[in-house]
Design an enzyme around this catalytic site. Structure first.
Site, PDB file in Angstrom:
ATOM      1  N   LYS A  46       0.821  -1.200   0.000  1.00  0.00           N
ATOM      2  CA  LYS A  46       0.000   0.000   0.000  1.00  0.00           C
ATOM      3  C   LYS A  46       0.859   1.256   0.000  1.00  0.00           C
ATOM      4  O   LYS A  46       0.381   2.355  -0.252  1.00  0.00           O
ATOM      5  CB  LYS A  46      -0.883   0.024   1.270  1.00  0.00           C
ATOM      6  CG  LYS A  46      -1.759  -1.169   1.438  1.00  0.00           C
ATOM      7  CD  LYS A  46      -2.377  -1.169   2.854  1.00  0.00           C
ATOM      8  CE  LYS A  46      -2.837  -2.568   3.169  1.00  0.00           C
ATOM      9  NZ  LYS A  46      -2.936  -2.780   4.612  1.00  0.00           N
ATOM     10  N   GLU A 102       7.370   2.683  -6.340  1.00  0.00           N
ATOM     11  CA  GLU A 102       7.536   2.174  -4.971  1.00  0.00           C
ATOM     12  C   GLU A 102       7.813   3.353  -4.033  1.00  0.00           C
ATOM     13  O   GLU A 102       8.446   4.341  -4.420  1.00  0.00           O
ATOM     14  CB  GLU A 102       8.688   1.159  -4.978  1.00  0.00           C
ATOM     15  CG  GLU A 102       9.059   0.575  -3.642  1.00  0.00           C
ATOM     16  CD  GLU A 102       7.993  -0.275  -2.980  1.00  0.00           C
ATOM     17  OE1 GLU A 102       6.871   0.233  -2.823  1.00  0.00           O
ATOM     18  OE2 GLU A 102       8.296  -1.409  -2.567  1.00  0.00           O
ATOM     19  N   ASP A 106      14.709  -0.236  -0.162  1.00  0.00           N
ATOM     20  CA  ASP A 106      15.447  -0.498   1.071  1.00  0.00           C
ATOM     21  C   ASP A 106      16.455  -1.624   0.799  1.00  0.00           C
ATOM     22  O   ASP A 106      17.477  -1.406   0.173  1.00  0.00           O
ATOM     23  CB  ASP A 106      14.414  -0.829   2.159  1.00  0.00           C
ATOM     24  CG  ASP A 106      14.995  -0.989   3.539  1.00  0.00           C
ATOM     25  OD1 ASP A 106      16.040  -0.408   3.827  1.00  0.00           O
ATOM     26  OD2 ASP A 106      14.392  -1.709   4.362  1.00  0.00           O
TER      27      ASP A 106
HETATM   28  P1  IMP Z   1      12.798  -3.791   0.554  1.00  0.00           P
HETATM   29  O1  IMP Z   1      12.228  -5.044  -0.024  1.00  0.00           O
HETATM   30  O2  IMP Z   1      13.661  -4.071   1.753  1.00  0.00           O
HETATM   31  O3  IMP Z   1      13.488  -2.903  -0.449  1.00  0.00           O
HETATM   32  O4  IMP Z   1      11.603  -3.049   1.229  1.00  0.00           O
HETATM   33  C1  IMP Z   1      10.796  -2.185   0.646  1.00  0.00           C
HETATM   34  C2  IMP Z   1       9.600  -1.995   1.548  1.00  0.00           C
HETATM   35  O5  IMP Z   1       9.966  -2.006   2.940  1.00  0.00           O
HETATM   36  C3  IMP Z   1       8.997  -0.656   1.294  1.00  0.00           C
HETATM   37  O6  IMP Z   1       8.086  -0.702   0.251  1.00  0.00           O
HETATM   38  C4  IMP Z   1       8.349  -0.365   2.621  1.00  0.00           C
HETATM   39  O7  IMP Z   1       7.093  -0.986   2.657  1.00  0.00           O
HETATM   40  C5  IMP Z   1       9.234  -1.042   3.639  1.00  0.00           C
HETATM   41  N1  IMP Z   1      10.157  -0.066   4.254  1.00  0.00           N
HETATM   42  C6  IMP Z   1      11.490  -0.050   4.159  1.00  0.00           C
HETATM   43  N2  IMP Z   1      12.011   0.970   4.840  1.00  0.00           N
HETATM   44  C7  IMP Z   1      10.967   1.637   5.367  1.00  0.00           C
HETATM   45  C8  IMP Z   1      10.856   2.827   6.174  1.00  0.00           C
HETATM   46  O8  IMP Z   1      11.830   3.507   6.552  1.00  0.00           O
HETATM   47  N3  IMP Z   1       9.598   3.189   6.519  1.00  0.00           N
HETATM   48  C9  IMP Z   1       8.486   2.514   6.141  1.00  0.00           C
HETATM   49  N4  IMP Z   1       8.551   1.414   5.373  1.00  0.00           N
HETATM   50  C10 IMP Z   1       9.785   0.977   5.000  1.00  0.00           C
END
Ligand code: IMP
Length: 182
Positions: A46, A102, A106
């Site tokens: 979301k 997105e 992260d």
């Molecule tokens: P990744 O798969 O680790 O790149 O994560 C991406 C997802 O992690 C994002 O779409 C967010 O939903 C969540 N996320 C990562 N860091 C944060 C943050 O600092 N605040 C809120 N959501 C985060």
């Protein structure tokens, strides 16, 4: 939980004005890159819903929307492991110009999974737009083509981003207070 209207309790990383300005620049860049073409914006639910809504209105070329939703196994506030698709696209993307939208890049696990999934469907082009980027947290090699702001390895809330599903409605992007986060 912190009351979102309790402004002074939250430290801003980005104000709504800074967000608006940068989204306008990203929309202008995308409009230049895809001049005369049609784009499908694919939002990752979301968190990206609010960014997609703003970005779409800053794009001047013809575009349609679609959405996917994923869940990742792990702690409530960090994605840390396998990604699972819980909502697929409504429409085919073969031969379309797709921009995966997105909120935050992260570890890269989510976008790597989605990029591989979408590439199998043979889009004409596939780009990634991430409003925030935490390069220091990357576990998989992936970069966004359009980035709003780089940020350090810390946790933020607001502008669609949550902590345990709360705070998505904050209009500014705020640092998650350490006492709530830990
Ligand atoms: P990744 O798969 O680790 O790149 O994560 C991406 C997802 O992690 C994002 O779409 C967010 O939903 C969540 N996320 C990562 N860091 C944060 C943050 O600092 N605040 C809120 N959501 C985060």
């Amino acid at each position: 939980m912190i009351n979102p209207t309790d402004g002074p309790a939250l430290k801003r990383f980005l104000t709504r004005e800074q967000i608006h300005q940068r989204v306008a620049e990203m929309g202008a860049q995308i409009s230049r890159d895809f001049a005369g073409q049609t784009i499908v914006l694919v939002g990752v639910l979301k968190g990206a819903a609010i960014f997609l809504a703003d970005l779409a209105r800053a794009i001047t070329v013809d575009c349609t929307f679609d959405f996917v939703a994923v869940s990742s196994y792990g702690k409530a506030n960090r994605s840390s492991g396998a990604v699972r698709l819980i909502k697929d696209l409504d429409h085919a993307i073969e031969n379309r110009n797709v921009i995966l939208v997105e909120d935050i890049l992260d570890t890269g696990l989510t976008l790597c999974y989605l990029r591989n999934m979408l590439l199998q469907r043979k889009p004409a082009t596939l780009k990634i737009a991430a409003f925030l980027d935490k390069p220091a947290r990357r576990l998989q090699t992936i970069e966004a083509d359009y980035v709003g702001f780089p940020m350090p390895n810390d946790f933020v809330i607001g502008y669609g981003m949550d902590f345990a599903e709360h705070y998505r409605n904050l209009p500014d992007i705020c640092w998650m207070p350490a006492d709530v986060h830990d």
